[in-house]
Design an enzyme around this catalytic site. Structure first.
Site, PDB file in Angstrom:
ATOM      1  N   LYS A  26       0.963  -1.043   0.033  1.00  0.00           N
ATOM      2  CA  LYS A  26      -0.057   0.016  -0.076  1.00  0.00           C
ATOM      3  C   LYS A  26       0.856   1.224   0.055  1.00  0.00           C
ATOM      4  CE  LYS A  26      -2.342  -0.431   3.930  1.00  0.00           C
ATOM      5  NZ  LYS A  26      -1.794  -1.816   4.239  1.00  0.00           N
ATOM      6  N   ARG A  76      -9.518   2.181   8.766  1.00  0.00           N
ATOM      7  CA  ARG A  76      -9.262   0.903   8.850  1.00  0.00           C
ATOM      8  C   ARG A  76     -10.427   0.163   9.553  1.00  0.00           C
ATOM      9  NH1 ARG A  76      -3.285   1.043   8.646  1.00  0.00           N
ATOM     10  NH2 ARG A  76      -2.513  -1.245   8.639  1.00  0.00           N
ATOM     11  N   ARG A 133      11.541  -6.733   5.384  1.00  0.00           N
ATOM     12  CA  ARG A 133      11.407  -5.080   5.157  1.00  0.00           C
ATOM     13  C   ARG A 133      12.463  -4.400   6.047  1.00  0.00           C
ATOM     14  NH1 ARG A 133       5.319  -2.811   4.781  1.00  0.00           N
ATOM     15  NH2 ARG A 133       5.235  -3.189   6.987  1.00  0.00           N
ATOM     16  N   ARG A 191      11.058  -2.161  11.233  1.00  0.00           N
ATOM     17  CA  ARG A 191      10.160  -1.795  12.304  1.00  0.00           C
ATOM     18  C   ARG A 191       9.802  -2.633  13.366  1.00  0.00           C
ATOM     19  NH1 ARG A 191       5.077   0.171   8.485  1.00  0.00           N
ATOM     20  NH2 ARG A 191       3.895  -1.226  10.003  1.00  0.00           N
ATOM     21  N   ARG A 224      -1.371  -8.682  13.065  1.00  0.00           N
ATOM     22  CA  ARG A 224      -1.634  -7.470  12.297  1.00  0.00           C
ATOM     23  C   ARG A 224      -2.607  -8.013  11.223  1.00  0.00           C
ATOM     24  NH1 ARG A 224       3.857  -5.141  11.059  1.00  0.00           N
ATOM     25  NH2 ARG A 224       2.781  -3.938   9.418  1.00  0.00           N
TER      26      ARG A 224
HETATM   27  P1  ADP Z   1       0.596  -2.017   7.887  1.00  0.00           P
HETATM   28  O1  ADP Z   1      -0.436  -1.395   6.831  1.00  0.00           O
HETATM   29  O2  ADP Z   1       1.858  -2.755   7.303  1.00  0.00           O
HETATM   30  O3  ADP Z   1       0.184  -2.535   8.985  1.00  0.00           O
HETATM   31  P2  ADP Z   1       0.963   0.928   8.808  1.00  0.00           P
HETATM   32  O4  ADP Z   1       2.041   1.661   8.719  1.00  0.00           O
HETATM   33  O5  ADP Z   1      -0.429   1.437   7.968  1.00  0.00           O
HETATM   34  O6  ADP Z   1       1.614  -0.655   8.320  1.00  0.00           O
HETATM   35  O7  ADP Z   1       0.354   0.694  10.384  1.00  0.00           O
HETATM   36  C1  ADP Z   1       0.941   0.382  11.414  1.00  0.00           C
HETATM   37  C2  ADP Z   1       0.179   0.208  12.702  1.00  0.00           C
HETATM   38  O8  ADP Z   1      -0.444   1.593  12.996  1.00  0.00           O
HETATM   39  C3  ADP Z   1      -1.026  -0.728  12.667  1.00  0.00           C
HETATM   40  O9  ADP Z   1      -0.589  -1.859  13.084  1.00  0.00           O
HETATM   41  C4  ADP Z   1      -1.794   0.030  13.943  1.00  0.00           C
HETATM   42  O10 ADP Z   1      -1.375  -0.282  14.778  1.00  0.00           O
HETATM   43  C5  ADP Z   1      -1.593   1.552  13.568  1.00  0.00           C
HETATM   44  N1  ADP Z   1      -2.739   1.991  12.797  1.00  0.00           N
HETATM   45  C6  ADP Z   1      -2.378   2.553  11.349  1.00  0.00           C
HETATM   46  N2  ADP Z   1      -3.370   3.091  10.539  1.00  0.00           N
HETATM   47  C7  ADP Z   1      -4.589   2.983  11.732  1.00  0.00           C
HETATM   48  C8  ADP Z   1      -5.950   2.984  11.695  1.00  0.00           C
HETATM   49  N3  ADP Z   1      -6.505   3.829  10.503  1.00  0.00           N
HETATM   50  N4  ADP Z   1      -6.626   2.700  12.919  1.00  0.00           N
HETATM   51  C9  ADP Z   1      -6.055   2.417  13.811  1.00  0.00           C
HETATM   52  N5  ADP Z   1      -4.710   2.016  14.056  1.00  0.00           N
HETATM   53  C10 ADP Z   1      -3.982   2.358  12.741  1.00  0.00           C
END
Ligand code: ADP
Length: 237
Positions: free
Chosen positions: A29, A104, A141, A173, A184
């Site tokens: 993404k 999300r 990654r 990360r 996740r």
């Molecule tokens: P990925 O899509 O690879 O899981 P992100 O960088 O988008 O990585 O998200 C990392 C973390 O940030 C998620 O596991 C969650 O804890 C938090 N997070 C990101 N976006 C949201 C969201 N819209 N609502 C709640 N938590 C979020």
């Protein structure tokens, strides 16, 4: 050729596009959303990046979010929604945006709807990859503090563990370990994949096969996005 400037070598596209990427962790993404946003000349608005920045800065949202992120669970809707709506109110986002990682949950989607008013999302690009492949992608990654992302075998930096763009050290990360990634993925299945059903009636949804090299996948992303935006080129907004 796919260049990084606004609307090169394409027909007319819809002004101020509103695009959302959906997909499990490590489906690509961030990579594709960033590239498409640059090409369209609109901001890439990534919930994960905004949250990580808040954690680093130690803001109130960051203090609340940190532990959830470490555990691979979702940060509470209210915290995320406030941060994202504030970002979408900024001047540059009035030209349109590519959203990545927000909404999300269905609750977050409702907050976004309220913010957008009558104007809905133009297209939702859903990246589809199999779970085993995702775990392997995440394990390799590496990223720098500025958010440039590499993969130790699929997209290695020129010098091991050093960012090609800014020379900073690449790290894993903290939520990219296999155990946290599996968590996740489970969260994605339970809380985020129902969003496709929520949007089915009101939005255009395009499924993208996200297996393959980043360039192959981006070519699919780009053609799906432009197909929709060209169809909407004359819509009054
Ligand atoms: P990925 O899509 O690879 O899981 P992100 O960088 O988008 O990585 O998200 C990392 C973390 O940030 C998620 O596991 C969650 O804890 C938090 N997070 C990101 N976006 C949201 C969201 N819209 N609502 C709640 N938590 C979020």
């Amino acid at each position: 050729m796919l260049h990084g400037h606004a609307c090169v070598d394409t027909g007319r596209v819809q002004p101020s596009p509103h695009i959302l990427f959906l997909g499990p962790p490590a489906s690509g993404k961030g990579t594709h959303a960033k590239r498409l946003a640059r090409e369209l000349g609109v901001p890439h608005v990534a919930a994960g990046d905004l949250l990580r920045q808040a954690v680093t800065l130690g803001t109130e949202a960051g203090v609340r979010a940190g532990a959830y992120m470490q555990a691979g669970t979702l940060v509470p809707d209210g915290v995320v929604a406030r941060l994202l709506v504030e970002r979408l109110r900024a001047h540059d986002a009035q030209r349109g945006f590519v959203l990545d990682g927000f909404p999300r949950t269905v609750e977050q989607a409702k907050v976004l709807e309220e913010h957008l008013g009558r104007r809905c999302l133009d297209v939702i690009l859903v990246l589809d990859v199999d779970a085993q492949e995702l775990v392997e992608r995440v394990a390799g990654r590496r990223s720098c503090p500025q958010g440039h992302v590499f993969h130790i075998t699929h997209n290695p930096p020129r010098v091991a563990d050093v960012c090609d763009y800014d020379g900073e050290r690449l790290v894993q990360r903290p939520d990219d370990t296999e155990a946290v990634v599996r968590q996740r993925l489970a969260v994605y299945e339970q809380q985020t994949s129902p969003l496709a059903g929520f949007y089915e009636r009101s939005c255009r949804i395009e499924m993208i096969d996200a297996a393959g090299t980043p360039d192959e996948v981006y070519a699919r992303v780009r053609s799906a996005a432009y197909r929709v935006l060209e169809e909407h080129a004359d819509d009054p907004r």
